[in-house]
Structures are given as C-alpha cells and as structure tokens.
Design a protein around this motif. Structure first.
Motif, PDB file in Angstrom:
ATOM      1  N   ALA A 121      -1.129   8.640  -3.862  1.00 61.89           N
ATOM      2  CA  ALA A 121      -1.249   7.187  -3.771  1.00 61.89           C
ATOM      3  C   ALA A 121      -0.256   6.514  -4.712  1.00 61.89           C
ATOM      4  O   ALA A 121       0.407   5.527  -4.348  1.00 61.89           O
ATOM      5  N   TYR A 136      -9.124  -4.524   3.619  1.00 61.58           N
ATOM      6  CA  TYR A 136      -9.817  -3.222   3.675  1.00 61.58           C
ATOM      7  C   TYR A 136     -11.281  -3.380   4.106  1.00 61.58           C
ATOM      8  O   TYR A 136     -11.820  -2.536   4.811  1.00 61.58           O
ATOM      9  N   ALA A 152       3.196   6.875  -3.164  1.00 62.12           N
ATOM     10  CA  ALA A 152       3.381   6.010  -1.992  1.00 62.12           C
ATOM     11  C   ALA A 152       3.679   4.581  -2.437  1.00 62.12           C
ATOM     12  O   ALA A 152       4.539   3.897  -1.862  1.00 62.12           O
ATOM     13  N   GLY A 161      -5.297   1.582   5.924  1.00 64.34           N
ATOM     14  CA  GLY A 161      -5.192   2.538   4.829  1.00 64.34           C
ATOM     15  C   GLY A 161      -4.183   2.117   3.769  1.00 64.34           C
ATOM     16  O   GLY A 161      -4.160   2.659   2.672  1.00 64.34           O
ATOM     17  N   ALA A 162      -3.325   1.148   4.104  1.00 66.19           N
ATOM     18  CA  ALA A 162      -2.320   0.665   3.150  1.00 66.19           C
ATOM     19  C   ALA A 162      -1.980  -0.782   3.491  1.00 66.19           C
ATOM     20  O   ALA A 162      -1.948  -1.154   4.669  1.00 66.19           O
ATOM     21  N   TRP A 181      -0.557  -4.483   7.334  1.00 63.66           N
ATOM     22  CA  TRP A 181      -1.315  -3.281   6.999  1.00 63.66           C
ATOM     23  C   TRP A 181      -1.233  -2.284   8.152  1.00 63.66           C
ATOM     24  O   TRP A 181      -0.871  -2.655   9.278  1.00 63.66           O
ATOM     25  N   VAL A 200      -3.148   1.064  -1.607  1.00 58.32           N
ATOM     26  CA  VAL A 200      -3.532   2.192  -0.763  1.00 58.32           C
ATOM     27  C   VAL A 200      -5.041   2.357  -0.893  1.00 58.32           C
ATOM     28  O   VAL A 200      -5.586   2.311  -1.998  1.00 58.32           O
ATOM     29  N   ARG A 201      -5.732   2.573   0.245  1.00 62.05           N
ATOM     30  CA  ARG A 201      -7.173   2.803   0.196  1.00 62.05           C
ATOM     31  C   ARG A 201      -7.456   4.238  -0.261  1.00 62.05           C
ATOM     32  O   ARG A 201      -6.863   5.190   0.246  1.00 62.05           O
ATOM     33  N   ARG A 217      -2.394   2.292   9.057  1.00 55.79           N
ATOM     34  CA  ARG A 217      -3.268   3.418   8.676  1.00 55.79           C
ATOM     35  C   ARG A 217      -2.847   4.092   7.379  1.00 55.79           C
ATOM     36  O   ARG A 217      -3.669   4.609   6.635  1.00 55.79           O
ATOM     37  N   ASP A 218      -1.536   4.111   7.093  1.00 56.52           N
ATOM     38  CA  ASP A 218      -1.065   4.696   5.837  1.00 56.52           C
ATOM     39  C   ASP A 218       0.216   3.975   5.408  1.00 56.52           C
ATOM     40  O   ASP A 218       0.689   3.080   6.111  1.00 56.52           O
ATOM     41  N   MET A 219       0.742   4.348   4.255  1.00 58.10           N
ATOM     42  CA  MET A 219       1.879   3.597   3.704  1.00 58.10           C
ATOM     43  C   MET A 219       3.113   3.709   4.581  1.00 58.10           C
ATOM     44  O   MET A 219       3.827   2.729   4.779  1.00 58.10           O
ATOM     45  N   GLU A 220       3.411   4.914   5.108  1.00 62.53           N
ATOM     46  CA  GLU A 220       4.601   5.076   5.943  1.00 62.53           C
ATOM     47  C   GLU A 220       4.516   4.170   7.181  1.00 62.53           C
ATOM     48  O   GLU A 220       5.494   3.513   7.555  1.00 62.53           O
TER      49      GLU A 220
END
Lengths: 205, 205, 205, 205
Positions: free
Chosen positions: C9, C86, C12, C93-94, C177, C35-36, C179-182
């Motif tokens: 995290a 969130y 990221a 996720g991000a 936002w 990031v969650r 699901r993830d940072m990427e």
C-alpha cells in the motif's frame, strides 16, 4: 593523414541532442548540430539518425565547404548552412538547428522576418543591453536545394547592418549560433521561450 | 575571516534549479534563487550560468545589501531584489525568481496587478484560509536599473495593507518567497499553476 | 495494539505520486491518494507534503470515518471524501485526487456536470462497452467544509441511477476510484486525456 | 512446437512504449505496438496493460490473421489492424498505434481525410522528396467491431493510387508503419509534430 575528432566536441554535440530532445525540438531525425574545430574543420552530426540518442559514431568531420574528411560518411543535409555560418562569422563556435512547434507554426505564418520585443530574454542576443531593444529574425522560404538556400541567406546578410545570430526557415525550423555549445544552447532556449510566448499571445510580428 | 557556506543551503539552491528546469522555468541563464543564512548573510546563485545544472561553485554569499563576500565573484543581476525581500520580511527564508511562458505572457498583458480568485491553490498564500478569497499580485514594469526597480517595489509595498509574498515583472518573470526553500517551491508551483489556468482561460484580470 | 501498514500500500501510494507529478497533477502540496486496507482501514497521504516526493513516513492509516489510528498525525484535508467513496462503493480499492490545468479550467467553466462523448478512452469507465456511450461527471462547488461537501456529494449520488467512478470539484480538481491503484491511475489518465482534448477543442458540455 | 520470441523484437516493443509514454501518447492502457517476425509471425503487445511500463511478459505472438500462438493469452483489441497492415504491405516491419491529444482532437473534427502540406518533416513520408508535396491521411470512423473497421480500411486502400503509411481513427488515435521500429518511431514523431502544429494553427484540412 586525418586529425582526430576531439572528445569534447563529440560530448558537446551528444549533450546538445539530449537537451533539445527533452524539449521536443528534434522529432524524428530532424535537427543537426556542429562545433568548429581548429584548422578549418567542423564536427557535425551525420544524416538520418535521431538526434536525442546520438552515439559518438554519429558525429563526423567536414571542411568549411561541407566536404566530409571520410568520403564514406554522409553529413546532415543542411551541413552547408552550418558551414556558411562558420565562414561568415569568425566568432561562431557552435551551430544548432532544431524544429519546435513554435518555430514551425510561427515561421509558416510570418513574412520576411519575425520581430521580438519587450522580453528580458532578448539580452541573450548580442548588442542588446536592455529588454527595450528588439530583434528582427530573418525568415527564409524553405528550399530543398541547400546551396541555393545558403545563397539566399548570404544575400540577406549582405543587406543588413547588424546580423542577429539566428534565422528561421519556413515550416522547417531555426538556426542559432554562439561562441560555444553552452552559449548556443542558452541562446536557443531564450529564442524558443520567446517564440512560445509569441505563439500563445497570438500576435506575431 | 569568512564564515562557511552551509551545505544545506547549497543543496536547497541546486535542487530548486533542477525542479524549476523540469517545468521550463529557467530557460537560457534565466532565474535566480537564494536562501537566508544566519548573521545577515544570503546564499545566492552566481550570474550567467544555467540554473538547471548548478554546481556548488555556482552558489556564493552576499550581505543584505547585495555586496559579495568574495569580491572576485559576480552574483545574479537581480540580487538586490532578493535582498530587498529579506530586509523587508523577517519571515522570508528563501526567494525564487523564474521565467515561465505563463508569467511572461500574462505580465506583458496585465496592468498594475494581476488578480487570482476562486482557486483551491490560493490557500498556498498566507492569510487566505479559503478559496473564496483572492490575491492581487503587483506587476512592475521591467527596468535594467535594478536599484530603481527595487525602489518601485518598495514604494508599492509601502502603499499596501497586506503584501502578498510574490510579484511579477513585465516580460521578465515572477518572484516568490516563503519561510524556507521547500515552502517557496510549493508557493511557486501553486502560483504558476494558477497563471497557466488563467492563460488557458483567456480572461486575465 | 495497532495493525501494521502493509508495504504494497505504501509503495502504491508513493508510486502514484511520482506518476502524477510527471504530468504536473500534484503542484505545491496538492493532491491526495489512498488505498483500502482490510478490516475497515484506509492508508492515506498525510497533509502538507509534496505528493511527487513522498516517503513512507508520509503515509498514515485512518478508519472509514477518517479518524487517524495515530492521533499525532494529520491526514490530508480531504480524507473524508476518500472515506465517503470507500463507504459507498464496496468495489473501490484505491482513490486518487489530483489538480490538473485541464480539470481546473474546465470545472471552473462547467455547470453541474461535464459530459464526455465519442472518445475511445471512455471505455476506461465501467459499463461503457463502446465509444458511442457518454459519461456525465458531476461537478461540485468547492467548499472548505469537507463534511458539508461530502454531504453534497452523497446527495447527488442518491439521485443518480448509475454513479460514474469520478467527480470534479470546481477550481479544485478531480476524484477517481477503481478496484486497485493501477486501475485508478489508468482511469485518471484516461479522464485527464479526454479533459485536455475538451480544453483544446474549446467546446465544453 | 513453438518458435521462440526473439529478444530484439521484445526490446523494440518495450522501448517504443517508453518513448511514446514520454510524449503522453499511451494514456491509461491505450496504444499497441507490433514487430513482424519471420515465417508469418507477429510480436504484439497484450491487452490491458500500460504501454509505458511494458515487461517481456506483456509481448506475445500471433499469426497474420491475429490468432495467438498461446491460446491462453489475449492480444491487444486492435491486433487485426496490425495484421491487416502486414498482409497488405510487404515492406512493413513494425506498426505503432498511439493516442495523442493532437490526433484525437483533429480526427474528431476532420472529414474523411486530413491533409498536411508545407512541412519539412513531410520528408518522413515515402515518395515525398520535398516539403512542397502534401500527404492526405485517411480518417476512419471509430468502430468497436475491429473486423468491420479493417474492412473499411481495406476498402479505402483499394481506391487509392498511393497509400500513405498511416491513418487516423476518429477520437481513437493514429496508426503508422515502417520497415522497422526505429523508422516507425521516427515517422510517428514526424506525424505527431505536424498534427500538433496543425492543432495550434487552428486551420485543419
């Protein structure tokens, strides 16, 4: 017997390419750079390579008429323009040619010259002690016949009292020169900065 | 006996040049930076070098009237403007001067001040707790006589209730200051960001 | 007993700052990222630092109501907006918040939403299988009272059938936002690219 | 038995992504690149990854009809457009697809083609020995059905005397090709440079 190509000249040329590429002034295989060497020799970039990723092998030597010392190598197409500058201006030690968005767009719109006034950065041009002065850069029509283009440049220079150390070719880019590569890069950065201001300002001389 | 030039001041100045060069705010040999040292001394960039590629030798020391400790060295032409800021504002610990396309174009068009309103980034200016406030940055006519320019700056400051930590010189760039170099860089970035927005927006105060 | 802050995290968040800084989307101390983490925890940037040069110490943990685990640390001012995302979207996720020239200028001009249509890059938004669809991003008035701003955001979301994974705050920047940072970085790049096109096109919905 | 994927092809593709990312031509997961291999094979980027940060695992092999050698891997959505170029032009050794602000904005405004004239950089297009010539790049409507889009491209090619080595898809980006990756990058840089000039000039063919 051939004289060597001095390492500092090679490094100056490779470094200039990297700095110009960071600003997007050497797209594709555009641009060419040279450094005056002793005894009437000129180190200049070879034709057809990307100037942002130069290697020592991409630098070669010509005489003041553009003739390669090694006949197997082909110099940049506009080498004669570099040589014309070295022949005319004893104080010229390095010449840079680059294509920027600003110099391309402005030279396409301009008449026979492009005037810059009121910029602090005008002090990068010789003889201008103050920002109140102005510079009129010659603009030439593009020509694939480089000898004829060089003749047009010389004709214009002959008619000028003071020749500024730079000119534009319509749709084709800019030439600047100075005593050495570092000074030529500074002059080019100053010029491109002012051209970008002119472009954003929307009023071109 | 001369006091040493502290290493953190040298590093702050060299680092500022690198960060500003990434944004094209120090073309040619433009721009100058300084840090206040203890005992009435100021570390400042020397004249005539590219500020994106500074070496420790390119940083020197002057007193609050701009006199070099080492008489053999020449400070940046506008050192007196830096000193004027340190003399007037006890809280100023670092001063940055840069040339951006946005600040050059906007200062050439502006009247006696340039107003910024409605930006979240205005919070980078002291005393503004909210984006609803506005800042009016003074704009001065360019002048090669730096002492006379500094007198004009001081005259304007004397007439203001609150002095914002920055001003523009027409066609010549911006000055900002803050408690230390990191804060000065943040303030400069905020200011240049808002100026670039104004430039693209096409409506200048 | 406090849970640890997972290294991925931290990496990221630091990496996102570097990538956004390259595009000039985090000027001064602007921008914030999160990031969650498992168990109702959120890793988020601390307040008042430059987001392009983050260190691991600049990342901290809050709960889903924005309360810091370590009361000595202050999270970014807009942490409540991250938490609101969130709480509302289980798949988030991000979260990224950035200031670009394009999103600042366009949000200042826009009404209550900004519509994007006809771009291949719209496929970066969920539920749009084709470039023929369009996205209307909500635009909110800026507000220094972040709880009140979050209430306005939730009010608008409640009235929408489909909520796009992003919104603008006037003169203040964008939130996206994924699901993830990427995936959040890809969505942000797609959005900023389309906004820059809109800005240059000069016709804003 | 599968043939190996040659290391130079992998390196050419990864390097192209880095160079294009520096110019912001591969936002989000946009863009795709390929290199022709011997024996009817094509090395091409996989789908859904950022093209500025490619790894060797992000490059795969398809045949000239776009069928993956390894059925577990998914090639870029537009792989059929790459294959169509290799099938039609024996001299094509590398294909690049990128999204730039300039090519997106201009293709959205353009009719069925976009003409470029008067640029020195036109010499980067084959058959044009001089800047006086002009190039008319085909512009196609975007289509999520890639086979149908490829049929439209082939239909247009069939009606042309000379096919320029590039085309635009409306709101979606540009395709260029050349004998190898270095030449394709040079052609793309030349094209993008001219498009950016056109965009700033404000008069589009």
């Amino acid at each position: 017997m051939t004289l060597p190509l001095p390492q500092p000249a090679i490094e100056a040329i490779i470094g200039a390419g990297r700095r110009m590429d960071r600003r997007n002034w050497v797209p594709a295989t555009a641009g060419n750079f040279s450094v005056r060497l002793p005894e009437g020799r000129v180190a200049v970039t070879r034709s057809g390579v990307h100037k942002g990723y130069l290697t020592p092998e991409a630098v070669m030597v010509v005489d003041l008429d553009g003739r390669p010392e090694d006949a197997a190598l082909r110099p940049s197409a506009e080498t004669l323009l570099h040589c014309g500058i070295y022949r005319r201006f004893a104080e010229a030690g390095a010449v840079l040619h680059g294509h920027s968005i600003a110099n391309t767009v402005l030279s396409r719109r301009a008449g026979e010259s492009l005037e810059l006034a009121g910029y602090e950065l005008l002090k990068a041009f010789p003889g201008l002690a103050t920002h109140d002065a102005s510079v009129a850069l010659p603009v030439f029509d593009n020509d694939q016949d480089i000898a004829r283009l060089q003749a047009a440049v010389e004709g214009r220079w002959a008619a000028m009292n003071v020749v500024p150390p730079g000119y534009l070719i319509r749709g084709h880019g800019v030439y600047v020169w100075a005593r050495d590569m570092e000074a030529a890069l500074a002059r080019l950065e100053a010029l491109e900065f002012m051209l970008e201001c002119e472009l954003l300002q929307g009023r071109i001389g």
